[in-house]
Design an enzyme around this catalytic site. Sequence first.
Site: not given
Length: 809
Positions: A362, A545-546, A551, A653, A657
Amino acid sequence: RQGTGLRKLGKTADEFQQDLLSNLFYRRGTTVESASARDAYETLSLTVRDRLAERRARTAAAHYASNPRWVYYLSAEYLLGAQLEQNLLYSGTGDLAAEAVKALGFSLEDLEDLDVEPGLGNGGLGRLAACLVDSLATRDIPAVGYGIRYDLGIFRQIITENGQTELPDDWAFHGNPWEFPAPDDRQAVGFYGHTEPIPGSETRKIWVPGEIVLGEPSHMLVPGYGTETVNIVRLWSAKASEASFDLSRFSAGQYAEAVQEAVRAENISKVLYPDDSTELGRELRLKQQYFLVSCSLRDIVRRFRLRNEGWDTFAEKTVIQLNDTHPTIAIPELMRLLVDEYELEWDRAWEITRKTFAYTCHTLLPEALETWPVRMFEKLLPRHLEIIYLINMLFLREVEARFPGDHDRLRRMSIIGEEGERRVRMAHLAVVGTEAVNGVAELHSKLLRETVLDDFAELWPAKFQNVTNGVSPRRFIKIANPRLSDLITEGLGGEGWLRDLDRLAELEHLAGDASFAERWQSIKRANKVDLGLGDPDSLTDVMIKRFHEYKRQQLKLLHVITLYHRIRANPGGDWIPRTILFAGKAAPAYHAAKDIIRLIATVAARIEADPVVSPYLKVVFPSNYNVTLAERIIPAADLSEQISLAGKEASGTGNMKLALNGAITIGTLDGANIEIRARVGAENFFLFGMDAYQAAQTRINGYDPRHFYEHDAELRAALDTLASGIFGDVGHRVAGSLLGWDEYLTLADYRGYIEAQEEVERAWREPARWTRMSILNTAHSGFFSADRTVADYAARIWRVAPVPVQHED
Ligand SMILES: CCc1ccc([C@H](C)CC(=O)N[C@@H]2O[C@H](CO)[C@@H](O)[C@H](O)[C@H]2O)cc1
């Protein structure tokens, strides 16, 4: 049903009411008059649980009768989300329940607020596990999810001007009505100790552990949607063996010492490690991983041997999916059970083991790939280290045979890393000991073959696959966004799409229908009103998100500062009101990420207090982002921020969504963004930035972030403001790291990002165009259903077929 003990559970409102009342009396031991909201919640949960348990019994019978091939999903994390609303939907008792609890003087909403969210995960990996077990049941595939029942889940996050504070999450403090403890299925797990040879056997050994801990399972029901199947997730919690309480010390008044061993034992499942990208190499984490694996494999072998079949059918009847490297110790553990305890020959045991396991990776971040010090293994799991050495020796022989004399390749591929301190490379062990290895999005799987695992892909090309992630349409559309769900059902003439998400494509012809579009828009607005975090007519721009530097929440922050400057430079300008919503947790030890959280909180407060800017720009940061909060934010989002440096986000993910709920993505060619853009159409996606290869090349060519600072006035102004001290020294620190090394090329992608945001504003000024883009994002995101993901795994990796469960008569 005769003699099965399965009670007929009524379907009428009266019968449901009866069941609820008898549960209040007999299982809650209270009366209607004195029933508290918690009494009502627990009682309703038990009443709904009974209906799922009835289906569970029929499922177990069907699975026993068909003796199928089983999927076992081993994951250190499950983010299952709140249970009540899901189980009401999957048991079809929503309306009955709403009526019934009214008679107790409560509303369903009151009780849903008391619902537990087992926060047994960090982020993407944990939630994916939950979506996949949901789809396994919905697709009638016999499966068990194995995990750890942490007493304390992911920490509760408090956001203040000083940033993030962490508080323990005692999620089951009020108990958890949705689980079934099964103390009779306890397993004993050994740690430490030494091994002894067995005379006459060169491969078998006796392991004499120095410590024994008990693993007690409790399972939660995992109902399928629109089908009878109910699978389970079995979660292990550590218990001290009876003998652990030291009575002599107690009677000597040494109370702490008396329970010390018990505390040590139970510490194993005490708390989830809150890191989601950097391995800290703590011994307790390795203990947790072996605890999960040993309990689960013993349970899997127990279930298999119930059928008295020979070991040669084990790999036919069993496929075990390793959710990242965290449960990889399962490979040497199965070898230990087969060779040491069941006395199989090594080669036969190895054949069975390799055929049984599959591994999903992952991540691409080197620091997230787990390696354990050999010395720690030696101490904690001496027998497993011996087995790993033998696996590695035989493996390197195979490599040597294939690439004779290529010693550097042997060094690179060895399961044991020899650079500096010797370490066990868990990803290498996972690839060597499995039948299939997959990434979670096409680009990710490609980069795994080309970079991190390239030597292995060259040796075993057929072993490497891709299975693009997916999400549960039940939780993330039907439950999270009932208004939109009802409009889609109306547009498609029924709810079939919830089990066949590709049918969303039929919405395409409604994208041009003005009244449909108007209703689509008003639903988005109503969801924003419900969320209540900003002006419902503003462009709701969401980054959830984290927190991690790859990111690039820091890039979003540079956009905020740029907007701040632009509005202050032209207060009367025709600015688009924008609500920028951040949410997410940072690992407690990840200080750079926590700095960004703190800086965002400070910038938000400053903008809030600025009379010139605040009419047009609002930054909100709701705390304690979790599955339940995601279900509230996602339906209200217009713009989905997926701005990671290309080549870093394995899949994502949240991006799926948000697209499924009509948010339009602004993003890079990273992870599943690429597949989202390919399906929704480039014209319905705001793209910017380097692709993965350009990003890698930029670093190779030598990257100087200061170049972008010197050649982009707006960027310079934004960084100067950050470093100016008006946001405190945290601003200075963040600006410094961007102007210093800028690991994730934030400054290089800045201008492209700002231009894409200008494109966003141009589109937003044309509501019909925006709504059309929104509808087409939903229409063409059916591929990202976790049901499709499970169908891919089932066809290409698990090779399993559905086992139908008959309806109750
Ligand atoms: C050793 C500490 C640690 C803990 C968790 C992890 C996880 C693999 C991190 C994770 O959650 N990865 C995310 O997995 C999602 C599901 O596949 C992907 O969609 C995300 O892109 C990926 O970051 C790595 C390292």
